[in-house]
Design a protein around this motif. Structure first.
Motif, PDB file in Angstrom:
ATOM      1  N   LEU A 218     -33.427  50.836  68.071  1.00  0.00           N
ATOM      2  CA  LEU A 218     -34.804  50.326  68.013  1.00  0.00           C
ATOM      3  C   LEU A 218     -34.962  49.797  66.595  1.00  0.00           C
ATOM      4  O   LEU A 218     -34.897  50.560  65.633  1.00  0.00           O
ATOM      5  CB  LEU A 218     -35.805  51.460  68.287  1.00  0.00           C
ATOM      6  CG  LEU A 218     -37.281  51.130  68.118  1.00  0.00           C
ATOM      7  CD1 LEU A 218     -37.750  50.136  69.167  1.00  0.00           C
ATOM      8  CD2 LEU A 218     -38.126  52.399  68.190  1.00  0.00           C
ATOM      9  N   ASP A 219     -35.122  48.471  66.443  1.00  0.00           N
ATOM     10  CA  ASP A 219     -35.154  47.938  65.082  1.00  0.00           C
ATOM     11  C   ASP A 219     -36.203  46.835  64.925  1.00  0.00           C
ATOM     12  O   ASP A 219     -37.043  46.640  65.812  1.00  0.00           O
ATOM     13  CB  ASP A 219     -33.749  47.457  64.673  1.00  0.00           C
ATOM     14  CG  ASP A 219     -33.199  46.445  65.659  1.00  0.00           C
ATOM     15  OD1 ASP A 219     -34.011  45.703  66.247  1.00  0.00           O
ATOM     16  OD2 ASP A 219     -31.972  46.405  65.862  1.00  0.00           O
ATOM     17  N   ARG A 220     -36.085  46.111  63.817  1.00  0.00           N
ATOM     18  CA  ARG A 220     -37.088  45.096  63.492  1.00  0.00           C
ATOM     19  C   ARG A 220     -37.162  44.002  64.541  1.00  0.00           C
ATOM     20  O   ARG A 220     -38.206  43.432  64.803  1.00  0.00           O
ATOM     21  CB  ARG A 220     -36.760  44.480  62.130  1.00  0.00           C
ATOM     22  CG  ARG A 220     -37.612  45.072  61.017  1.00  0.00           C
ATOM     23  CD  ARG A 220     -37.301  44.436  59.680  1.00  0.00           C
ATOM     24  NE  ARG A 220     -37.055  43.004  59.764  1.00  0.00           N
ATOM     25  CZ  ARG A 220     -36.372  42.317  58.840  1.00  0.00           C
ATOM     26  NH1 ARG A 220     -35.871  42.956  57.807  1.00  0.00           N
ATOM     27  NH2 ARG A 220     -36.211  41.020  58.940  1.00  0.00           N
ATOM     28  N   ARG A 221     -35.984  43.699  65.146  1.00  0.00           N
ATOM     29  CA  ARG A 221     -35.987  42.620  66.144  1.00  0.00           C
ATOM     30  C   ARG A 221     -36.849  42.995  67.349  1.00  0.00           C
ATOM     31  O   ARG A 221     -37.423  42.138  67.996  1.00  0.00           O
ATOM     32  CB  ARG A 221     -34.554  42.311  66.565  1.00  0.00           C
ATOM     33  CG  ARG A 221     -33.772  41.595  65.472  1.00  0.00           C
ATOM     34  CD  ARG A 221     -32.320  41.486  65.818  1.00  0.00           C
ATOM     35  NE  ARG A 221     -31.702  42.800  65.977  1.00  0.00           N
ATOM     36  CZ  ARG A 221     -30.467  42.989  66.408  1.00  0.00           C
ATOM     37  NH1 ARG A 221     -29.717  41.950  66.748  1.00  0.00           N
ATOM     38  NH2 ARG A 221     -29.969  44.192  66.513  1.00  0.00           N
ATOM     39  N   ASP A 222     -36.923  44.305  67.634  1.00  0.00           N
ATOM     40  CA  ASP A 222     -37.790  44.739  68.729  1.00  0.00           C
ATOM     41  C   ASP A 222     -39.259  44.562  68.354  1.00  0.00           C
ATOM     42  O   ASP A 222     -40.083  44.169  69.184  1.00  0.00           O
ATOM     43  CB  ASP A 222     -37.489  46.195  69.096  1.00  0.00           C
ATOM     44  CG  ASP A 222     -36.075  46.342  69.622  1.00  0.00           C
ATOM     45  OD1 ASP A 222     -35.755  45.676  70.622  1.00  0.00           O
ATOM     46  OD2 ASP A 222     -35.295  47.103  69.027  1.00  0.00           O
ATOM     47  N   ALA A 223     -39.559  44.841  67.078  1.00  0.00           N
ATOM     48  CA  ALA A 223     -40.929  44.632  66.602  1.00  0.00           C
ATOM     49  C   ALA A 223     -41.287  43.155  66.690  1.00  0.00           C
ATOM     50  O   ALA A 223     -42.384  42.777  67.132  1.00  0.00           O
ATOM     51  CB  ALA A 223     -41.056  45.133  65.176  1.00  0.00           C
ATOM     52  N   LEU A 224     -40.306  42.302  66.302  1.00  0.00           N
ATOM     53  CA  LEU A 224     -40.534  40.854  66.370  1.00  0.00           C
ATOM     54  C   LEU A 224     -40.805  40.417  67.805  1.00  0.00           C
ATOM     55  O   LEU A 224     -41.689  39.611  68.081  1.00  0.00           O
ATOM     56  CB  LEU A 224     -39.309  40.111  65.832  1.00  0.00           C
ATOM     57  CG  LEU A 224     -39.210  39.988  64.311  1.00  0.00           C
ATOM     58  CD1 LEU A 224     -37.913  39.280  63.928  1.00  0.00           C
ATOM     59  CD2 LEU A 224     -40.422  39.206  63.774  1.00  0.00           C
ATOM     60  N   LEU A 225     -40.001  40.988  68.739  1.00  0.00           N
ATOM     61  CA  LEU A 225     -40.198  40.645  70.150  1.00  0.00           C
ATOM     62  C   LEU A 225     -41.617  41.001  70.582  1.00  0.00           C
ATOM     63  O   LEU A 225     -42.315  40.197  71.212  1.00  0.00           O
ATOM     64  CB  LEU A 225     -39.181  41.394  71.021  1.00  0.00           C
ATOM     65  CG  LEU A 225     -39.381  41.237  72.535  1.00  0.00           C
ATOM     66  CD1 LEU A 225     -38.996  39.833  72.988  1.00  0.00           C
ATOM     67  CD2 LEU A 225     -38.596  42.284  73.322  1.00  0.00           C
ATOM     68  N   ALA A 226     -42.044  42.237  70.200  1.00  0.00           N
ATOM     69  CA  ALA A 226     -43.375  42.693  70.607  1.00  0.00           C
ATOM     70  C   ALA A 226     -44.449  41.769  70.049  1.00  0.00           C
ATOM     71  O   ALA A 226     -45.336  41.296  70.779  1.00  0.00           O
ATOM     72  CB  ALA A 226     -43.592  44.126  70.136  1.00  0.00           C
ATOM     73  N   VAL A 227     -44.335  41.467  68.741  1.00  0.00           N
ATOM     74  CA  VAL A 227     -45.335  40.594  68.113  1.00  0.00           C
ATOM     75  C   VAL A 227     -45.307  39.214  68.775  1.00  0.00           C
ATOM     76  O   VAL A 227     -46.347  38.639  69.123  1.00  0.00           O
ATOM     77  CB  VAL A 227     -45.070  40.485  66.598  1.00  0.00           C
ATOM     78  CG1 VAL A 227     -45.968  39.422  65.973  1.00  0.00           C
ATOM     79  CG2 VAL A 227     -45.275  41.843  65.939  1.00  0.00           C
ATOM     80  N   GLY A 228     -44.081  38.701  69.010  1.00  0.00           N
ATOM     81  CA  GLY A 228     -43.931  37.376  69.603  1.00  0.00           C
ATOM     82  C   GLY A 228     -44.590  37.287  70.962  1.00  0.00           C
ATOM     83  O   GLY A 228     -45.330  36.328  71.260  1.00  0.00           O
ATOM     84  N   VAL A 229     -44.353  38.310  71.789  1.00  0.00           N
ATOM     85  CA  VAL A 229     -44.922  38.285  73.143  1.00  0.00           C
ATOM     86  C   VAL A 229     -46.449  38.340  73.080  1.00  0.00           C
ATOM     87  O   VAL A 229     -47.140  37.581  73.769  1.00  0.00           O
ATOM     88  CB  VAL A 229     -44.354  39.453  73.980  1.00  0.00           C
ATOM     89  CG1 VAL A 229     -45.139  39.616  75.273  1.00  0.00           C
ATOM     90  CG2 VAL A 229     -42.877  39.226  74.284  1.00  0.00           C
ATOM     91  N   VAL A 230     -46.975  39.239  72.216  1.00  0.00           N
ATOM     92  CA  VAL A 230     -48.432  39.368  72.120  1.00  0.00           C
ATOM     93  C   VAL A 230     -49.055  38.053  71.654  1.00  0.00           C
ATOM     94  O   VAL A 230     -50.034  37.570  72.228  1.00  0.00           O
ATOM     95  CB  VAL A 230     -48.808  40.529  71.161  1.00  0.00           C
ATOM     96  CG1 VAL A 230     -50.298  40.512  70.869  1.00  0.00           C
ATOM     97  CG2 VAL A 230     -48.386  41.870  71.760  1.00  0.00           C
ATOM     98  N   VAL A 231     -48.434  37.445  70.640  1.00  0.00           N
ATOM     99  CA  VAL A 231     -48.965  36.182  70.115  1.00  0.00           C
ATOM    100  C   VAL A 231     -48.900  35.098  71.192  1.00  0.00           C
ATOM    101  O   VAL A 231     -49.869  34.352  71.419  1.00  0.00           O
ATOM    102  CB  VAL A 231     -48.181  35.749  68.852  1.00  0.00           C
ATOM    103  CG1 VAL A 231     -48.529  34.305  68.467  1.00  0.00           C
ATOM    104  CG2 VAL A 231     -48.481  36.699  67.695  1.00  0.00           C
ATOM    105  N   ALA A 232     -47.765  35.019  71.894  1.00  0.00           N
ATOM    106  CA  ALA A 232     -47.594  33.979  72.901  1.00  0.00           C
ATOM    107  C   ALA A 232     -48.626  34.118  74.011  1.00  0.00           C
ATOM    108  O   ALA A 232     -49.269  33.136  74.421  1.00  0.00           O
ATOM    109  CB  ALA A 232     -46.180  34.032  73.481  1.00  0.00           C
ATOM    110  N   VAL A 233     -48.819  35.361  74.493  1.00  0.00           N
ATOM    111  CA  VAL A 233     -49.782  35.576  75.580  1.00  0.00           C
ATOM    112  C   VAL A 233     -51.192  35.231  75.091  1.00  0.00           C
ATOM    113  O   VAL A 233     -51.965  34.560  75.792  1.00  0.00           O
ATOM    114  CB  VAL A 233     -49.709  37.032  76.096  1.00  0.00           C
ATOM    115  CG1 VAL A 233     -50.862  37.324  77.048  1.00  0.00           C
ATOM    116  CG2 VAL A 233     -48.371  37.277  76.780  1.00  0.00           C
TER     117      VAL A 233
END
Lengths: 582, 255
Positions: free
Chosen positions: B220-235
């Motif tokens: 579980l690392d920064r790339r997972d955080a990026l994914l989470a932020v990316g998805v929230v922003v995109a939606v």
């Protein structure tokens, strides 16, 4: 205080188990030194598996039973009674995972996780082994069981023999002080049996663990080595679950060996020979004296005919260009290595799967699958035999006759799934033969059976042929094949290599090698002494007669009490070692 | 390995849940259609589900969506668009479309999640990052393995019935509906018995509530955080765009 810092791997005192059904085992006293191996012997239903379960607490913690006495594993008391707070007074099954490795009968349910390496790592994780040590330990355990190449494989794509080797690796991985092996090859086909036996032999010596092994196919397990290929100490249970003998196998008196044969155990070839023929017996001379078996009468018409058959799932058929004729009245055996398409061919001949090419003509055959228990759909043995028959008094009489013939009448009201392996096979045969089809196809009908179970099954197949049915059976047991078959079809490398009589097969080393078949030592000796296949069949049948005769003697001499009371609680019926009643 | 397969299963499961919940407050067909297309793109390019597999995996969701659309279009009161042969209302059509698209968004993302998440990684990650008890996680994993064997056991039971079934005049077996019920019961009995043995195997291997180590932890690392932020922003971007675009839509497409 003992000076020895390492406690005994196993110390059992006065253990008695009574199952809810009333059957039970004990009293048992058993102490094992580090690395010591014990072979636990006894007839079907003697409680061998129950005893193994009790040694690591599965009985009574998971499988309910009344347990008295004390079991200590590697110095820890196994929980057999509940304390005031409801928890087990002693170690729970899961607490013993670092001290006890367990290998069960059924490969399908002995492996739990999706990947082989994870399965082996699982017990190490559970007992808290540091992660950096787990990888090498997994690799070592898999290598020790000849399963190193399976590390990356998905477990749902493994064969039974491969699954058992992975399960054995998982049992060995934590470096247990005690291994409990419960008939680990009884549900495997020929190749699986060979592979797992080799793995067991290496693992038992390499691990240094003490070991309790339940196995009744001792002739195969011992192989060429005879008695020397088996654990040195034997513990023998009788039908009532009492200990009849506990001591070195070498000192097993001839009377005890005869008793083991009488109880239905398969013995190493040298022990069996002595037991059946006496210490001065000469097997080849004995075999040469036996009259050949009677020739079977073939009936005309209604043959089962396969022409140009190709079978197996895509892409390429596993077996092709199969031409065969099964005539009524003959017994034909199908032999070949694992995966050569024997089962697939049988299901196709039974019209359960369409052929990829070619045709199957003739009347629809009866079929007994390799694991008959997979197909039980009724709640009693009687209803299972009657399944598919029209209702009426005629059917009742037929069902009663079938139950009687296969000695199932006392079990008629039981649930089919509660039967032992041998009883399940008898039920499978009864349920198939009650339909009175012109042919019977049987897939490995003697796998996992004790000696008497095998004899009973082979004789039922022979009787079915004598009644005018064509019988086609697959088997990896050449002794069974030679005991009952008129012809043998050898399949390997995608086709039928030969169609010949059993003796010709036993004398054709090239063909045996091509089909990866191993001739048991006793069979080889008998085959060398006879002049044709009928003679071979007669000689092997005579040995089976001797074994059944010993069983009769045992029953007549008072051992019958054990048989009759097998279903009763045995907790308080006698001392640990009962003198042989002869 | 696909981009999504490398991401943490607990994070993916959380995002799937979050997006599913977000769609519950949305009914605007245009926004939901955009989210659906994004979901299909995630399944195709993020999780590597291609062509036929991508279509087949969505068939159940499409069937469900079609049902929802039909029920709403035919039964909801409102402005009548069509009166014969059946009565279809504008409100029913638009609401039905919105509800159907909700199901499709969740469906496409579920396909992406399942295709990119091995069962073992999911369960291990849930024990590591969501405090799921290993007892449940590994029991579920063993159950998942047993599920894979179900079709074969079903075939065994049916074959056993077929060989003993009464024969018709042409020699083929006659099996009825009752036999199907019996086969289902036999399968149930088999599974119950097998699960008892699996439970014992798990326990014999030391599965309990005690602390355990983990051989191959799920990262579980920064790339997972990026994914989470990316998805929230995109939606969020899609939703905001939907709100901005709404006044420009033709009146019949508004809820």
């Amino acid at each position: 205080m003992r000076a020895d810092p390492a406690p005994d791997p196993l110390d059992v005192r006065g253990l008695e188990v009574v199952l809810p059904s009333g059957a039970g085992v004990g009293p048992v006293d058993l102490a094992l030194a580090p690395g010591e191996e014990v072979l636990l012997l006894g007839p079907s239903g003697a409680g061998k598996s129950t005893l193994l379960h009790a040694l690591h607490g599965a009985v009574p913690q998971v499988l309910p039973a009344d347990v008295t006495g004390c079991v200590r594993v590697a110095g820890r008391t196994v929980g057999t009674t509940r304390g005031a707070d409801g928890s087990w007074a002693g170690a729970a099954v899961a607490d013993l995972a670092d001290a006890v490795g367990v290998l069960a009968q059924d490969p399908e349910t002995g492996v739990c996780l999706p990947h082989a390496a994870e399965e082996v790592a699982f017990p190490l994780e559970n007992v808290g082994v540091p992660p950096h040590v787990i990888g090498p330990a997994v690799a070592a355990a898999l290598d020790a069981t000849g399963a190193g190449h399976l590390a990356g494989r998905r477990t749902d794509a493994l064969s039974g023999g491969e699954l058992q080797r992975v399960a054995l690796a998982a049992a060995l991985a934590p470096g247990p002080a005690l291994l409990l092996l419960d008939e680990p090859t009884s549900m495997l086909d020929g190749a699986g049996v060979t592979a797992v036996r080799a793995a067991l032999a290496t693992a038992r010596t390499a691990s240094g663990a003490a070991c309790v092994l339940v196995e009744h196919r001792l002739d195969d397990l011992a192989g060429e080595d005879g008695l020397a290929g088996l654990p040195a100490r034997w513990v023998v249970l009788d039908r009532g679950g009492r200990v009849r003998y506990d001591g070195p196998a070498r000192d097993l008196p001839a009377a005890r060996a005869r008793e083991l044969v009488a109880l239905g155990c398969w013995l190493p070839h040298d022990v069996e020979e002595t037991a059946l023929l006496g210490p001065d017996g000469d097997l080849p001379a004995h075999a040469a004296r036996i009259a050949p078996a009677a020739r079977r009468v073939l009936r005309d018409g209604d043959a089962l005919v396969a022409a140009g058959l190709a079978v197996g799932p895509p892409p390429a058929p596993v077996l092709r260009d199969v031409d065969l004729v099964l005539r009524r009245g003959e017994v034909v055996a199908l032999v070949g290595p694992n995966g050569s398409g024997k089962s697939t061919l049988l299901t196709c001949l039974a019209r359960l799967a369409p052929p990829r090419a070619g045709t199957v003509t003739g009347p629809r055959a009866g079929f007994v699958p390799q694991r008959p228990d997979a197909g039980w759909t009724r709640v009693t043995v009687r209803a299972e035999v009657a399944a598919g028959l029209p209702r009426g008094p005629g059917t009742d009489a037929r069902v009663a006759a079938a139950l009687d013939r296969f000695d199932l009448t006392p079990l008629a009201g039981q649930h089919p799934h509660r039967l032992s392996v041998g009883e399940q096979r008898r039920l499978g045969l009864a349920a198939a033969l009650v339909h009175d089809r012109a042919h019977l196809l049987a897939d490995e009908p003697t796998a996992g059976l004790d000696r008497h179970g095998t004899t009973t099954t082979l004789r039922a197949l022979a009787a079915a042929a004598a009644e005018g049915r064509g019988v086609l059976l697959s088997s990896h047991d050449l002794r069974a094949v030679a005991t009952c078959a008129d012809r043998v079809l050898v399949v390997a490398d995608g086709r039928v290599l030969a169609d010949l009589d059993p003796l010709a097969l036993l004398r054709d080393d090239v063909l045996l090698a091509a089909a990866r078949l191993r001739v048991p030592p006793l069979l080889r000796r008998v085959a060398a002494a006879v002049h044709d296949a009928a003679h071979l069949r007669g000689a092997l049948t005579a040995l089976d007669d001797l074994a059944l005769g010993l069983a009769g003697d045992l029953a007549g001499a008072g051992g019958a009490d054990d048989v009759r009371h097998a279903e009763e609680p045995v907790g308080s019926t006698g001392p640990g070692s009962v003198a042989v009643a002869r | 390995m696909t981009a999504l397969a490398e991401r943490n299963p607990t994070v993916k499961a959380g995002l799937l849940l979050a997006v599913s919940l977000a769609t519950v407050v949305l009914l605007d067909p245009v926004t939901l259609a955009a989210l659906y297309l994004a979901g299909v793109a995630v399944a195709r390019f993020g999780a590597g589900v291609r062509g036929r597999a991508l279509l087949l995996a969505q068939v159940p969701f499409w069937s469900f969506a079609l049902g929802v659309l039909a029920v709403n279009a035919l039964s909801r009161p409102g402005t009548v668009l069509l009166d014969s042969p059946v009565r279809v209302t504008q409100e029913g059509l638009v609401v039905g479309l919105g509800l159907a698209l909700r199901g499709l968004v969740i469906g496409a993302l579920t396909v992406a999640f399942l295709a990119s998440t091995p069962p073992r990684a999911l369960m291990v990650s849930l024990t590591q990052h969501a405090r799921l008890s290993p007892r449940y996680a590994y029991a579920l994993l063993a159950g998942h393995r047993m599920l894979a064997g179900l079709p074969r056991h079903w075939a065994d039971v049916r074959a056993a019935q077929a060989v003993r079934a009464p024969l018709r005049r042409d020699g083929t077996p006659r099996t009825g509906v009752a036999a199907l019920g019996r086969a289902a019961f036999a399968l149930l009995v088999h599974q119950v018995r097998a699960s008892e043995r699996v439970a014992l195997a798990l326990e014999s291997r030391g599965l309990s509530d005690r602390p355990r180590t983990l051989w191959r932890p799920v990262p579980l690392d920064r790339r997972d955080a990026l994914l989470a932020v990316g998805v929230v922003v995109a939606v969020a971007a899609v939703v905001v765009a939907g709100v901005l675009v709404a006044p420009l839509l033709p009146p019949w497409l508004r809820v």
